[in-house]
Design an enzyme around this catalytic site. Sequence first.
Site, PDB file in Angstrom:
ATOM      1  N   PHE A 157       0.867  -1.188   0.000  1.00 55.54           N
ATOM      2  CA  PHE A 157       0.000   0.000   0.000  1.00 55.54           C
ATOM      3  C   PHE A 157       0.905   1.240   0.000  1.00 55.54           C
ATOM      4  O   PHE A 157       0.825   2.102   0.872  1.00 55.54           O
ATOM      5  CB  PHE A 157      -0.964   0.013   1.200  1.00 55.54           C
ATOM      6  CG  PHE A 157      -1.778  -1.244   1.345  1.00 55.54           C
ATOM      7  CD1 PHE A 157      -2.930  -1.416   0.596  1.00 55.54           C
ATOM      8  CD2 PHE A 157      -1.382  -2.263   2.206  1.00 55.54           C
ATOM      9  CE1 PHE A 157      -3.695  -2.582   0.727  1.00 55.54           C
ATOM     10  CE2 PHE A 157      -2.125  -3.426   2.329  1.00 55.54           C
ATOM     11  CZ  PHE A 157      -3.294  -3.588   1.594  1.00 55.54           C
ATOM     12  N   SER A 181      -2.195  -0.589  -5.885  1.00 56.50           N
ATOM     13  CA  SER A 181      -3.097  -0.849  -7.012  1.00 56.50           C
ATOM     14  C   SER A 181      -3.238   0.368  -7.914  1.00 56.50           C
ATOM     15  O   SER A 181      -3.835   0.281  -8.981  1.00 56.50           O
ATOM     16  CB  SER A 181      -4.464  -1.291  -6.489  1.00 56.50           C
ATOM     17  OG  SER A 181      -4.944  -0.341  -5.568  1.00 56.50           O
ATOM     18  N   CYS A 222      -5.902   2.593   9.957  1.00 58.99           N
ATOM     19  CA  CYS A 222      -6.383   3.965  10.103  1.00 58.99           C
ATOM     20  C   CYS A 222      -7.905   3.989  10.275  1.00 58.99           C
ATOM     21  O   CYS A 222      -8.533   5.022  10.105  1.00 58.99           O
ATOM     22  CB  CYS A 222      -5.946   4.829   8.921  1.00 58.99           C
ATOM     23  SG  CYS A 222      -6.558   4.237   7.343  1.00 58.99           S
TER      24      CYS A 222
HETATM   25  N1  SAH Z   1       1.745   4.265   2.952  1.00 58.22           N
HETATM   26  C1  SAH Z   1       1.305   5.373   2.150  1.00 58.22           C
HETATM   27  C2  SAH Z   1      -0.179   5.618   2.236  1.00 58.22           C
HETATM   28  C3  SAH Z   1      -1.060   4.425   1.871  1.00 58.22           C
HETATM   29  S1  SAH Z   1      -2.689   4.854   1.525  1.00 58.22           S
HETATM   30  C4  SAH Z   1       2.097   6.616   2.515  1.00 58.22           C
HETATM   31  O1  SAH Z   1       2.742   6.635   3.585  1.00 58.22           O
HETATM   32  O2  SAH Z   1       2.075   7.575   1.757  1.00 58.22           O
HETATM   33  C5  SAH Z   1      -3.371   3.384   0.943  1.00 58.22           C
HETATM   34  C6  SAH Z   1      -2.944   2.977  -0.456  1.00 58.22           C
HETATM   35  O3  SAH Z   1      -3.461   1.678  -0.680  1.00 58.22           O
HETATM   36  C7  SAH Z   1      -3.461   3.819  -1.606  1.00 58.22           C
HETATM   37  O4  SAH Z   1      -2.371   4.279  -2.341  1.00 58.22           O
HETATM   38  C8  SAH Z   1      -4.320   2.861  -2.460  1.00 58.22           C
HETATM   39  O5  SAH Z   1      -4.133   3.057  -3.854  1.00 58.22           O
HETATM   40  C9  SAH Z   1      -3.781   1.534  -2.062  1.00 58.22           C
HETATM   41  N2  SAH Z   1      -4.671   0.373  -2.134  1.00 58.22           N
HETATM   42  C10 SAH Z   1      -5.930   0.262  -1.661  1.00 58.22           C
HETATM   43  N3  SAH Z   1      -6.376  -1.004  -1.799  1.00 58.22           N
HETATM   44  C11 SAH Z   1      -5.361  -1.712  -2.355  1.00 58.22           C
HETATM   45  C12 SAH Z   1      -5.186  -3.087  -2.718  1.00 58.22           C
HETATM   46  N4  SAH Z   1      -6.143  -3.991  -2.501  1.00 58.22           N
HETATM   47  N5  SAH Z   1      -4.010  -3.456  -3.243  1.00 58.22           N
HETATM   48  C13 SAH Z   1      -3.028  -2.550  -3.461  1.00 58.22           C
HETATM   49  N6  SAH Z   1      -3.131  -1.256  -3.098  1.00 58.22           N
HETATM   50  C14 SAH Z   1      -4.278  -0.846  -2.565  1.00 58.22           C
END
Ligand code: SAH
Length: 403
Positions: free
Chosen positions: A233, A256, A347
Amino acid sequence: MSSAVVTLKSGRDRSVRQRHPRLFAGAIKEISGRPKDGDVVDVTDNRSEWLARGVINQQAQIAVRLLTWARDEVIDEAFWRRRVHAAIARRKRDPALAHTNAIRWVFGESDGLPGLIVDGYADVLVVEISALVAWRALPVLTDALNETLSPRQIRWRADEERLSREFGGTLPRAVRAALSEAAPAEPVEIGERGLRFWVNPAGGQKTGFYLDQRDNRARVAAYCQGATVLNAFAYTGAFGLHALVGGATRVVNVDSSGEALALAERNLALNGGLGAGRRYECVEADVFDYLRGLRDCGERFDVVILDPPKFAHHPGQVERAARAYKDLNRVGMSIVEPGGILATFSCSGVVDAALFQKIVFSAALEAGRDARVIERLTQASDHPVLLTFPESEYLKGLICRIE
Ligand code: SAH
């Protein structure tokens, strides 16, 4: 002084006396003085004792947004200015924010400003509105932000889901128009602990950058010396770049969103030689599938970071979210090298720290791994938890040593 009065039902005054900033419709016995939505009202108990003052919205479940418990405090333009100035002064005095120009200047109720989020990215402000009270006060709030922060640009956005509920289900066209972006957004460069990042204030998720994780990125980086790191993520790669600073030899960012990963690539380039001699990969994939794939082929990492989006938005979703967190953590843990680190976050405000720990415990049992909590993490200090509003605490993280 306002003329309209909201009288509470007998026995329903406790939360107002305890200065909780939200008054729900169910606690109200009667409303006198025919206030219109957006008007200031006084709140009294059922024996007419004055308790607080706020702004009413009879279309919303949160019928009154309470603003003050001081009887002589008037809700006028000066009031809003004072609140904004105070919120900004708090951050300016905060030593934890000295190393960055990406700051949440206003965090809603925690700053006495319901429905208002203000994120600053260098000299651009992103203002997000989620309640009628903030929408009505927007002109004076904007003036106050201009006076204190002199931004080059302010971008407004509506928290569509929450704000439309405040208007009885649909966002009026005028509100939508005022809170939508006119000009195409250009990425803004910000700095965080000496690293540089591109932030897309309009196209980005949330308001563009996950400021709440600022300190946690540095905490996790401290475990990355000589490590291979899976950043799940990853969004625009913020944890990944900090991991490189911490000495990681390989970082795999998984998300994703191809758009987010494109910025993650650009963010590496923005930081000059940071990637030199190390592997930095961006993989567009579903994290759940990707992790299972790694597990099935036996690939392991020294540090695994799990920072998923919010799985539960309200209490009714907790059970389902708990299962998703457990599945994620079970697979996540299974790909950590023995002796390595799992940094796992939630979160979802409705999943509290105790429940989250239980979920990670179940995940460890099912994965057949020993997990020891070595650090507990929370949201950064520009997202303060107002003690009269415990709902403002939402981010929790555990750094676990996995054997
Ligand atoms: N760690 C990051 C923030 C993550 S926010 C930072 O510190 O900046 C959550 C992220 O999860 C988003 O970018 C979203 O695109 C991604 N996401 C949500 N569901 C997902 C999935 N099933 N597989 C991969 N990415 C996913």
